[in-house]
Design a protein around this motif. Sequence first.
Motif, PDB file in Angstrom:
ATOM      1  N   ILE A 101      41.586  -1.504 110.814  1.00  0.00           N
ATOM      2  CA  ILE A 101      40.431  -2.349 111.112  1.00  0.00           C
ATOM      3  C   ILE A 101      40.575  -3.116 112.421  1.00  0.00           C
ATOM      4  O   ILE A 101      39.662  -3.850 112.802  1.00  0.00           O
ATOM      5  N   ASP A 102      41.709  -2.957 113.100  1.00  0.00           N
ATOM      6  CA  ASP A 102      41.834  -3.606 114.401  1.00  0.00           C
ATOM      7  C   ASP A 102      41.190  -2.747 115.485  1.00  0.00           C
ATOM      8  O   ASP A 102      40.818  -1.590 115.244  1.00  0.00           O
ATOM      9  N   GLU A 103      41.052  -3.306 116.650  1.00  0.00           N
ATOM     10  CA  GLU A 103      40.480  -2.610 117.797  1.00  0.00           C
ATOM     11  C   GLU A 103      41.223  -3.057 119.051  1.00  0.00           C
ATOM     12  O   GLU A 103      41.930  -4.068 119.042  1.00  0.00           O
ATOM     13  N   ILE A 104      41.063  -2.305 120.136  1.00  0.00           N
ATOM     14  CA  ILE A 104      41.638  -2.761 121.392  1.00  0.00           C
ATOM     15  C   ILE A 104      40.856  -3.970 121.892  1.00  0.00           C
ATOM     16  O   ILE A 104      39.674  -4.138 121.584  1.00  0.00           O
ATOM     17  N   PHE A 146      35.265  -6.022 105.378  1.00  0.00           N
ATOM     18  CA  PHE A 146      35.846  -4.994 104.511  1.00  0.00           C
ATOM     19  C   PHE A 146      35.951  -5.504 103.072  1.00  0.00           C
ATOM     20  O   PHE A 146      35.559  -4.810 102.118  1.00  0.00           O
ATOM     21  N   ALA A 147      36.464  -6.717 102.898  1.00  0.00           N
ATOM     22  CA  ALA A 147      36.637  -7.280 101.559  1.00  0.00           C
ATOM     23  C   ALA A 147      35.290  -7.504 100.873  1.00  0.00           C
ATOM     24  O   ALA A 147      35.125  -7.218  99.681  1.00  0.00           O
ATOM     25  N   GLU A 148      34.313  -8.008 101.623  1.00  0.00           N
ATOM     26  CA  GLU A 148      32.978  -8.229 101.053  1.00  0.00           C
ATOM     27  C   GLU A 148      32.373  -6.915 100.577  1.00  0.00           C
ATOM     28  O   GLU A 148      31.779  -6.843  99.495  1.00  0.00           O
ATOM     29  N   GLY A 192      37.623  -8.035 116.350  1.00  0.00           N
ATOM     30  CA  GLY A 192      38.934  -8.121 115.730  1.00  0.00           C
ATOM     31  C   GLY A 192      39.999  -7.317 116.439  1.00  0.00           C
ATOM     32  O   GLY A 192      40.453  -6.301 115.903  1.00  0.00           O
ATOM     33  N   PRO A 193      40.432  -7.760 117.643  1.00  0.00           N
ATOM     34  CA  PRO A 193      41.559  -7.060 118.274  1.00  0.00           C
ATOM     35  C   PRO A 193      42.819  -7.176 117.422  1.00  0.00           C
ATOM     36  O   PRO A 193      42.920  -8.038 116.542  1.00  0.00           O
ATOM     37  N   SER A 194      43.785  -6.331 117.699  1.00  0.00           N
ATOM     38  CA  SER A 194      45.027  -6.315 116.925  1.00  0.00           C
ATOM     39  C   SER A 194      45.659  -7.697 116.867  1.00  0.00           C
ATOM     40  O   SER A 194      45.845  -8.352 117.892  1.00  0.00           O
ATOM     41  N   GLY A 195      45.978  -8.121 115.648  1.00  0.00           N
ATOM     42  CA  GLY A 195      46.554  -9.440 115.434  1.00  0.00           C
ATOM     43  C   GLY A 195      45.519 -10.522 115.193  1.00  0.00           C
ATOM     44  O   GLY A 195      45.870 -11.647 114.817  1.00  0.00           O
ATOM     45  N   TYR A 196      44.237 -10.195 115.380  1.00  0.00           N
ATOM     46  CA  TYR A 196      43.150 -11.168 115.225  1.00  0.00           C
ATOM     47  C   TYR A 196      42.026 -10.548 114.388  1.00  0.00           C
ATOM     48  O   TYR A 196      40.850 -10.633 114.737  1.00  0.00           O
ATOM     49  N   GLU A 197      42.384  -9.922 113.265  1.00  0.00           N
ATOM     50  CA  GLU A 197      41.420  -9.089 112.518  1.00  0.00           C
ATOM     51  C   GLU A 197      40.697  -9.828 111.393  1.00  0.00           C
ATOM     52  O   GLU A 197      40.146  -9.207 110.491  1.00  0.00           O
ATOM     53  N   THR A 198      40.670 -11.155 111.431  1.00  0.00           N
ATOM     54  CA  THR A 198      40.075 -11.920 110.329  1.00  0.00           C
ATOM     55  C   THR A 198      38.632 -11.501 110.041  1.00  0.00           C
ATOM     56  O   THR A 198      38.246 -11.328 108.879  1.00  0.00           O
ATOM     57  N   ALA A 199      37.814 -11.340 111.081  1.00  0.00           N
ATOM     58  CA  ALA A 199      36.393 -11.026 110.873  1.00  0.00           C
ATOM     59  C   ALA A 199      36.184  -9.644 110.253  1.00  0.00           C
ATOM     60  O   ALA A 199      35.467  -9.523 109.240  1.00  0.00           O
TER      61      ALA A 199
END
Length: 280
Positions: free
Chosen positions: A66-69, A27-29, A15-22
């Motif tokens: 929750i994002d990453e590089i 987190f929600a689960e 989940g890079p920044s802007g693509y954090e769906t996974a």
Amino acid sequence: MPLPDVLRKLLTAAGPSGYETAPAAVFAEAGRAFTDDVEVDVMGSAVARVKGTTPGAPFLAVVGHIDEIGLIVTHVDDNGFLRFMGVGGWDPQILVGQRVELMTRNGVVAGVAGRKAIHLLKEEEREKVPKLRDLHIDIGARDGDEARELVRIGDVAVIAGEPLELRNDRVVSRSMDNRLGAFIALETARLIAEAGGAPGDVAAVGVVQEEITFGGARTSSYRLEPGLAIVVDVTHETGSPGVEVNEIGKHEFGSGPVIERGSILNPVIYELLHAAAERE
């Protein structure tokens, strides 16, 4: 102790920044295991909120991003090699020879980040630190046409690899910055829920885009309007070779959490955290 299952899932969710769906889904689960009040907002930030026991008590948000590089594809050349830019801050030396995973519309595509072989570098080139523009990703494509069928401009990539557990409860992993902070936020809310709640609402918040714009933190602050917030992130382990403790202080593995203090931070919250640390 073994790596907690939720933390492992967070660390391995690309989940890079802007693509954090996974990672937002992980987190929600995890939040739904202890509260029914879980949501993912339009930015992609995830919130798990535990109801308080006392009306009017302050609402606390415990926040971890929750994002990453990562890497983002900018060009596919006619030989099938991918050119890219960084998402967030990179030390390009780390990338050379790394296996990567590209997130595409048809699933994960494996690749390797590389540069011109050292045998072919001129003497002056060998003395220079490579830049991202000097690197490419090889996905094994025969040519540009095959590569463009697999990967599109704007697809993102992360370093491939499972978390590695070392001795003395130490772990090496991609995305430790800052899935660890997000996990601590979740654990805080879970423990409060198991204890029957705090006086005010407590929310674990996994925010997006910290590595590029702080967009998730900004929007979550306005949307949730917490009375106070504690942000959990990683810092440098100062026992590592070459670290100058005179500049950043001394905080080695096993010495406990680091409480940040400074001009932009609330002094009342700092004193409360400091007092709690001294009691414990």
